[in-house]
Write an enzyme that holds these catalytic residues in place. Sequence first.
Site, short mmCIF file in Angstrom:
data_model
loop_
_atom_site.label_atom_id
_atom_site.label_comp_id
_atom_site.label_asym_id
_atom_site.label_seq_id
_atom_site.Cartn_x
_atom_site.Cartn_y
_atom_site.Cartn_z
N GLY A 458 -41.94 70.74 75.80
CA GLY A 458 -40.35 69.70 76.13
C GLY A 458 -40.39 68.74 75.63
O GLY A 458 -39.14 68.07 75.41
N ARG A 619 -43.21 54.89 63.40
CA ARG A 619 -42.21 55.65 62.98
C ARG A 619 -41.60 56.49 63.62
O ARG A 619 -42.33 57.52 64.17
CB ARG A 619 -42.78 56.25 61.50
CG ARG A 619 -41.57 56.72 60.70
CD ARG A 619 -42.41 57.44 59.43
NE ARG A 619 -41.10 58.05 58.56
CZ ARG A 619 -41.61 59.23 57.95
NH1 ARG A 619 -42.54 59.80 58.01
NH2 ARG A 619 -40.56 59.43 57.23
N LEU A 621 -39.93 59.98 64.38
CA LEU A 621 -39.54 61.06 63.63
C LEU A 621 -37.88 61.69 63.89
O LEU A 621 -37.47 62.13 63.27
CB LEU A 621 -40.37 62.23 63.59
CG LEU A 621 -41.95 61.75 63.51
CD1 LEU A 621 -43.02 62.99 63.71
CD2 LEU A 621 -42.09 61.53 61.92
N GLU A 695 -45.57 59.03 76.68
CA GLU A 695 -46.21 58.38 77.81
C GLU A 695 -45.79 57.11 78.05
O GLU A 695 -45.65 56.48 79.17
CB GLU A 695 -47.67 58.61 78.08
CG GLU A 695 -48.11 60.12 78.35
CD GLU A 695 -49.39 60.35 78.09
OE1 GLU A 695 -50.24 60.56 79.04
OE2 GLU A 695 -49.75 60.38 76.77
#
Lengths: 728, 176
Positions: A458, A619, A621, A695
Site C-alpha cells: 500500500g 530524493r 520518487l 515510517e
Amino acid sequence: MDRPVVGEGIDRVDARVKVSGRATYPTDADLPGLAHAVLVQSTVAAGRLTAVDTTAATAAPGVLAVLTHENAPPLREARDRLGPLPPPPLQSDRIVHHGENVAVVVAETFEQATEAARLVTARYAPSPPVVDIDDPGAEHVRDPFGSDGGTGDVGAALATAPVRVERTYRTAVNTNHPMGPFATVASWEGDKLTVHDSTQGPSNTRIGLAGTLGVPQDDVRVLAPYIGGGFGSGLRTWPHTVLATVAARHVGRPVKLVLTRKQMFTSVGHRPDTRQTVRIGATRDGRITAIDHEAWQTVSIRDVNPEHVTRASLSGYASPNISARDVQVRVNVPSPGSMRAPGDAQGNFALESALDELAYELDLDPLELRLRNYADRHPVTGQQWSSNDLRACYRTGAERFGWSRRDPRPRSMRRGRHLVGYGMAGTSFFFAQFACAARVTVTRDGGAVVASAGMDLGTGTYTVMTQLAAELLGLPVRRVRMVMGDSSLPEAPVAGGSGLTGSMGSAIHAAARNTVRAFLDLVRDDAGSPLRGAAVDDVRVEHGRIVRVDDGRGESYAEILTRHRQDELTAEGSAEAPSEDEPVVPTGPYAAKFAEVHVDADLGVIRVARLVTAAHCGRVLNEKTARGQLVGGTVGGIGMALLEHTVTEPRTGRIANGTFGDYLIAVNADIPDLEVHFVGGPDPTTPNGTKGCGELGIPGTAAAIANAVFHATGTRVRRLPITIEQVL
Amino acid sequence: MDGSAAQARVSPGQRAPAVVRVPVSLRVNGSERRLEVDTRTTLLDALRDGLKLTGTKKGCDQGQCGACTVHVDGRRVLSCLTLAASADGREVRTIEGLEQDGTPHPLQEAFVRHDGLQCGYCTAGQIMSAVALIEEGRAGSDDEIREFMSGNLCRCGAYPNIVAAIREVAGRGDHA
C-alpha cells in the site's frame, strides 16, 4: 515537452484495479476444492494443556480434520532473513500466552469450520501468568540486541550539570491492525506448495515456510500481489500461515485460513509497551552535556523481538556524554513484532518529551534548544552523515506552522472554551537497505517488464518502481510494467525498515544498466548500428532509445531487437546493503513536526487541530505517494498519542478490548488537514538518492502532541495514550 | 482457581446443529442471482464465496470497520451483519456494479486522482459509503464528510485524501 517521470505525483499504477474491486488479496484466492480452516486459541495465558477434546468437532457436519498438538506433524524451529521464527504451532502442551493456537479445524465451509471450532473443548492446568512490565517476578533480558552503548561519562556529566531533568515515560501496547485480516490460502500439488499469504516479503516467507516444514525452498511459492496493509505485521512467518499449509497437506485439498479480527490481536505481533527513564544534563545556555536513556519493554516468553527503543538517543543530539540501554521483560503475552517505526516510535516520545521539559527548565524555546544541539556528525562514532537536513526541516516546519506566534507560557493561548497548545518534536529514522535482485525484460514492441519478488503493501512501491524503471530505461511510464509479490521472481527483501525503495531501486538501477549493456553487446559488431562498439558509459537512454553521449546518434530498443530477430532481451541486476563502517555513515530520513491541539477546558477532550511535518527523505520518487506515507504515518501517530491501547487483564492475560469497537484507532473525524513539506536533497548512499519515508510519519508525532498538550493545559502527560482523565 | 480450567464455550458432548440451507434470490448489480445458502451465511460471504464478487471486503466481521459496506435497496448496509437469507428479494449493489458501460463512477476516478487509498482493502467500503453519503445529501462540508465517513476505518491513514475526493465529487454535482 518531456516531463521528468520521477518525482511527479502521478496516480498510483494500481489505483484503478483497487477502486474497481478487482485487486486480488490473499483472502480472495479461490481454488477448486477449497476447504476452510478456523483456529481455536487458548483461554489461559500460562500453563499446560491437559486435554483437547475434539470428538464433537470431528463429528460436526462438514468437518474434514481437527489438528491439535496430539496429532499435528512435527515442525522445525526455523529462521528466515529476519532471524528466528516464532515458535512453531501445536508442538507441545505448553501454553505461554492467552490466544495461543491449540487447534485448527478444517471443514467444507467457513460456517461449518467456525461452528466446529466452538465444539473443541480444551482443558488446562493453568499457572498464574506474568503480564505486567513492572512485575518483580518477570525475567529480564539486558542488552537484548547488543546495542547498548554510548560515549563519555554520563554519570559524571549529570552530577555536574547546571540543569537536569529526569523523567519516566510510559507507552502502551499498540496493535498493528491492518484492515485486511491476515489470510493464507495454501495448496499442495505433490511436493510443491503454493501459498497466497498476507506477507510483506514473499521471498522471506518462502524461506521461513521451507525451514519450518523441512522442504526445499524451490518447492515453495509465496504470492502476495496485494495485501490489506501490514504496518510490520507481515514481516514474520507466523504460526497461522504454517498451520494453513499443514492443514492443506493433511486434508489433501487447498485450505483457506483467515484470522478473525480478535485473532489479529494475538497472532501477528504488536508494539510492546515501554517504561523509559530519560536523564538529560545541560548548561544554562542550553548545551546538552549528557543524555542517559534506559528503556524497558515487554517481550513474550518464548520469542525474540528486535526493537531498539533507545536507538535515536545514541545519534540524535550533539552530547559529549551519552548512554543508552534497552531491557526486555518476559511476560505471558503474544509474540510482539514490528509495528511501523518499531522502537523508534516509543523511544522518540520519551526523548522528545524530556527535551521539551528541559526547554521549560531553561526558559528556552524548544525549537531553539534543538537547533543548539544539532548533531553535525554521529555523536558516538564521530562518522559524518551521508546527508542530514534536519535543520532545514525545523526552519521550514516552523515557518509553515507559524511557530513564532506561540506564547511559550502554558495555558496562555485560548480559543473560545478551548485551550490552545503548540508543540513540536524532531525525529530521525534509521537507514536501511538490504540485498535485492531485479530483472528487466525489454520487448520488441519497445516496452519493458520489470520483476522483483518484493511487494507493495500500500506504500506505492509498484508506482515508484515503475517511474524509476521508466527513467532508468528511457521509457514513458506507460510502457513499463512492474511485476511483484511472487517469490518465484528475483529475490527481494521484506517491505520493512523503510528500506524497500532503496533496496529495490538500487537493484533496478543495476538491472537497467545491465540491460543497456546487453543491448550494446548485441550490437557490438553490428555494422548497421550507430551504437556499434559503444560502452555503457558512452551512452544515455531517452525516448525508448539508446544514444551516444558524444554525437547523439543511436537507435531504439525495438529497432535493435527487430534487426537481430529477438522478441525480447532480459538482464538481471542486484544490490547489496552498504557498509555502515565507513567514515561517512548511510543516514536515514529526518523530520520536524509541529502540532496544534485544542483541549476543552471543562471536559478535557483533546483534538489535534493541525499538524505540519517538514521531512528530509532524500530524493522523492513520487510526491503523491510519499506524502501519503507521511500523512498515513502521522494518522497512526495521532492514534498512538491519543487513542490506541491494547489492554491486557492482569489476572488472566486476556486482551480485554479485542475488537475495533474497543481498541480505538483514528477515524476520519479524528484527523484534521495534515501538511507535509519535503525539504533537502538526495542522499548519495544509493544511486537513486532515496532515504525511505514509510515510517517517518510516526515517531515525533506523539511527542509533538504531548508537548502541545502541556503547552495548552500546563499538565505534563508522560503516559500514552493521553486520555481525558490525565489532563483534567 | 481449582488447578484446571476448561475452554467452556459449549458444554461437553454438545452436538453441532444440522446444516440448514435455504434458497435466496437477489438482484445484484442489476442481474437476477439465485443461490442456496447456509442460514448462517452472511450477505458478505454469499457475495464473496457464493457469487465470487470479491471486491467487497471483510475487515472485522463484526460491523465495526465498514469495509463490507454495500447498498441494499439503495441504502448502505454492513453486509457482514446482514444474513444472506434476510436479503432475499432485495436489490444489492456492490463495488463491481458502480461502473456503467465500462466508465468508472466519478468517485472511483476521484479516489484515483486524490490518492484516496493505499493498500486498497477498505476502498470498496469507502467508495460505497461515499456514494450513498452524497446521495443522502450528507457531504455539504468537510466536517460533515469526516463525521459521516467515520464508520469506514482506513488504517493506512488516507482520510484527508478520501475527504478531498468526496468533496470534489459532491461539489461537482455529477454523481448520479
